[in-house]
Design a protein around this motif. Sequence first.
Motif, PDB file in Angstrom:
ATOM      1  N   THR A 165       1.090  -1.230  -0.002  1.00 10.79           N
ATOM      2  CA  THR A 165      -0.305  -0.069  -0.431  1.00 10.79           C
ATOM      3  C   THR A 165       1.226   1.191  -0.035  1.00 10.79           C
ATOM      4  O   THR A 165       2.582   1.101   0.553  1.00 10.79           O
ATOM      5  N   TYR A 166      -0.124   2.245   0.150  1.00 12.01           N
ATOM      6  CA  TYR A 166       0.832   4.047  -0.440  1.00 12.01           C
ATOM      7  C   TYR A 166      -0.338   5.066   0.199  1.00 12.01           C
ATOM      8  O   TYR A 166      -0.935   4.731  -0.715  1.00 12.01           O
ATOM      9  N   ASP A 167       0.508   5.473   1.429  1.00  9.04           N
ATOM     10  CA  ASP A 167       0.254   6.592   1.472  1.00  9.04           C
ATOM     11  C   ASP A 167       0.546   7.831   1.161  1.00  9.04           C
ATOM     12  O   ASP A 167       2.203   7.973   1.666  1.00  9.04           O
ATOM     13  N   VAL A 168      -0.158   8.958   0.214  1.00  6.75           N
ATOM     14  CA  VAL A 168       0.764  10.322  -0.210  1.00  6.75           C
ATOM     15  C   VAL A 168       1.377  10.663   0.984  1.00  6.75           C
ATOM     16  O   VAL A 168       0.540  10.717   2.442  1.00  6.75           O
ATOM     17  N   PRO A 169       2.830  11.068   1.889  1.00  2.87           N
ATOM     18  CA  PRO A 169       3.055  11.815   3.086  1.00  2.87           C
ATOM     19  C   PRO A 169       2.572  13.287   3.338  1.00  2.87           C
ATOM     20  O   PRO A 169       2.073  13.604   2.376  1.00  2.87           O
ATOM     21  N   PHE A 170       1.545  12.949   4.392  1.00  2.00           N
ATOM     22  CA  PHE A 170       1.142  14.439   4.366  1.00  2.00           C
ATOM     23  C   PHE A 170       2.785  15.755   5.375  1.00  2.00           C
ATOM     24  O   PHE A 170       3.048  14.782   5.931  1.00  2.00           O
ATOM     25  N   ARG A 171       2.091  16.182   4.723  1.00  3.51           N
ATOM     26  CA  ARG A 171       4.047  17.435   5.299  1.00  3.51           C
ATOM     27  C   ARG A 171       2.417  18.528   5.285  1.00  3.51           C
ATOM     28  O   ARG A 171       2.128  19.814   4.770  1.00  3.51           O
ATOM     29  N   GLU A 172       3.662  19.572   6.311  1.00  5.07           N
ATOM     30  CA  GLU A 172       2.573  20.810   7.246  1.00  5.07           C
ATOM     31  C   GLU A 172       3.657  21.720   6.639  1.00  5.07           C
ATOM     32  O   GLU A 172       4.922  21.783   6.590  1.00  5.07           O
ATOM     33  N   TYR A 173       2.759  22.803   5.988  1.00  2.51           N
ATOM     34  CA  TYR A 173       3.424  24.120   6.402  1.00  2.51           C
ATOM     35  C   TYR A 173       3.502  25.360   6.487  1.00  2.51           C
ATOM     36  O   TYR A 173       2.530  25.207   6.671  1.00  2.51           O
ATOM     37  N   ASP A 174       4.428  25.756   6.788  1.00  7.71           N
ATOM     38  CA  ASP A 174       4.366  27.678   7.168  1.00  7.71           C
ATOM     39  C   ASP A 174       3.949  28.538   6.291  1.00  7.71           C
ATOM     40  O   ASP A 174       4.930  28.571   5.569  1.00  7.71           O
ATOM     41  N   TYR A 175       2.392  28.224   6.466  1.00  4.62           N
ATOM     42  CA  TYR A 175       1.750  29.543   5.938  1.00  4.62           C
ATOM     43  C   TYR A 175       2.125  30.857   5.546  1.00  4.62           C
ATOM     44  O   TYR A 175       1.745  31.937   4.979  1.00  4.62           O
ATOM     45  N   SER A 176       3.212  31.225   6.977  1.00  9.05           N
ATOM     46  CA  SER A 176       3.468  32.490   6.962  1.00  9.05           C
ATOM     47  C   SER A 176       4.622  32.243   6.641  1.00  9.05           C
ATOM     48  O   SER A 176       4.662  34.368   5.775  1.00  9.05           O
ATOM     49  N   GLU A 177       4.656  32.003   5.137  1.00  6.94           N
ATOM     50  CA  GLU A 177       6.142  31.878   4.616  1.00  6.94           C
ATOM     51  C   GLU A 177       5.617  32.921   3.572  1.00  6.94           C
ATOM     52  O   GLU A 177       6.592  33.403   2.803  1.00  6.94           O
ATOM     53  N   TYR A 178       4.372  32.535   3.514  1.00  9.92           N
ATOM     54  CA  TYR A 178       3.645  32.378   1.607  1.00  9.92           C
ATOM     55  C   TYR A 178       2.671  33.638   1.410  1.00  9.92           C
ATOM     56  O   TYR A 178       2.844  34.473   0.766  1.00  9.92           O
ATOM     57  N   TYR A 179       2.413  33.627   3.246  1.00  2.58           N
ATOM     58  CA  TYR A 179       1.227  34.220   3.231  1.00  2.58           C
ATOM     59  C   TYR A 179       1.116  36.144   3.961  1.00  2.58           C
ATOM     60  O   TYR A 179       0.896  36.899   3.904  1.00  2.58           O
ATOM     61  N   GLY A 180       2.581  36.022   4.808  1.00  2.00           N
ATOM     62  CA  GLY A 180       2.589  37.069   5.499  1.00  2.00           C
ATOM     63  C   GLY A 180       1.807  36.015   7.067  1.00  2.00           C
ATOM     64  O   GLY A 180       1.270  35.304   7.214  1.00  2.00           O
ATOM     65  N   LYS A 181       1.900  36.908   8.106  1.00  2.00           N
ATOM     66  CA  LYS A 181       1.437  37.392   9.752  1.00  2.00           C
ATOM     67  C   LYS A 181       0.044  37.953   9.749  1.00  2.00           C
ATOM     68  O   LYS A 181      -0.492  38.526   8.556  1.00  2.00           O
ATOM     69  N   LYS A 182      -0.489  36.763  10.323  1.00  2.00           N
ATOM     70  CA  LYS A 182      -2.264  37.552  10.399  1.00  2.00           C
ATOM     71  C   LYS A 182      -2.355  39.076  10.455  1.00  2.00           C
ATOM     72  O   LYS A 182      -2.800  39.893  10.434  1.00  2.00           O
ATOM     73  N   GLU A 183      -1.234  39.896  11.588  1.00  2.00           N
ATOM     74  CA  GLU A 183      -0.896  41.260  12.001  1.00  2.00           C
ATOM     75  C   GLU A 183      -0.632  41.938  10.964  1.00  2.00           C
ATOM     76  O   GLU A 183      -1.782  42.698  11.277  1.00  2.00           O
ATOM     77  N   GLU A 184       0.213  40.844  10.382  1.00  2.00           N
ATOM     78  CA  GLU A 184       0.335  42.323   9.474  1.00  2.00           C
ATOM     79  C   GLU A 184      -1.208  42.067   7.801  1.00  2.00           C
ATOM     80  O   GLU A 184      -0.918  43.431   7.710  1.00  2.00           O
ATOM     81  N   SER A 185      -1.170  41.192   7.667  1.00  2.00           N
ATOM     82  CA  SER A 185      -2.945  41.067   7.237  1.00  2.00           C
ATOM     83  C   SER A 185      -3.675  42.558   7.759  1.00  2.00           C
ATOM     84  O   SER A 185      -4.031  42.991   7.288  1.00  2.00           O
ATOM     85  N   LYS A 186      -3.700  42.351   9.052  1.00  2.00           N
ATOM     86  CA  LYS A 186      -5.134  43.255   9.626  1.00  2.00           C
ATOM     87  C   LYS A 186      -4.245  44.874   9.203  1.00  2.00           C
ATOM     88  O   LYS A 186      -5.331  45.227   9.296  1.00  2.00           O
ATOM     89  N   GLN A 187      -3.384  44.868   9.377  1.00  2.00           N
ATOM     90  CA  GLN A 187      -2.977  46.535   9.558  1.00  2.00           C
ATOM     91  C   GLN A 187      -2.942  46.864   8.084  1.00  2.00           C
ATOM     92  O   GLN A 187      -3.373  47.408   8.009  1.00  2.00           O
TER      93      GLN A 187
END
Length: 203
Positions: A181-203
């Motif tokens: 069997t083969y399961d696609v490995p789940f990889r966690e991404y740090d979305y702050s590197e792509y979309y920036g932090k939430k605080e910066e987006s609010k400002q």
Amino acid sequence: MLPLARGIYSSLTQITRNSRAALHTAGALRCKAEPAAETETPADGEENSENTANAAPDPKDRKNVIPVETSIRYLKSAAYKTTYGDEFVWTQYRRNHKGMYAPRKTRKTCIRQGRISTGNPCPICRDEYLVLDYRNTELLKQFISPYSGQVLSYSKTGLCQKSHLRLTVAVEQARDCGLITYDVPFREYDYSEYYGKKEESKQ
């Protein structure tokens, strides 16, 4: 001249008589020896069979079929560890080819008429205890990419075309039976590197 000719003629006739007698005696001895040789032929056959039994096995002979159970036990044995260590069976294999660059395709087959027909067989053909079967999952997993789950190319593993086809069929059978069997490995991404932090987006 007549006495000389008579002497030559008499010597020639004597030589022919002697040669005929010699041929006759040789033929008689040959006829006597043939029955004795016929009686000794079984003993010679037994000696030949004993010699072939005591002779070392031919390393290029592939007529004997190795069971899958034997191959599975071989992968867990000390002989396999001594030969391959912790690496895959195809890691240390190097193809022999003419020129600087290897050809795109490997050879069609390494075994012809039950014997290895090349001096550098592929990793599967050179070891008769490596049996490609859907039940031999430990061997099949060595030829499957851990990233995509696909069978590795023969240009990387060095398998001949016939062994690669058998490998592909065995892998598909193992997947159909649920042994691989083969399961696609789940990889966690740090979305702050792509979309920036939430605080910066609010400002």
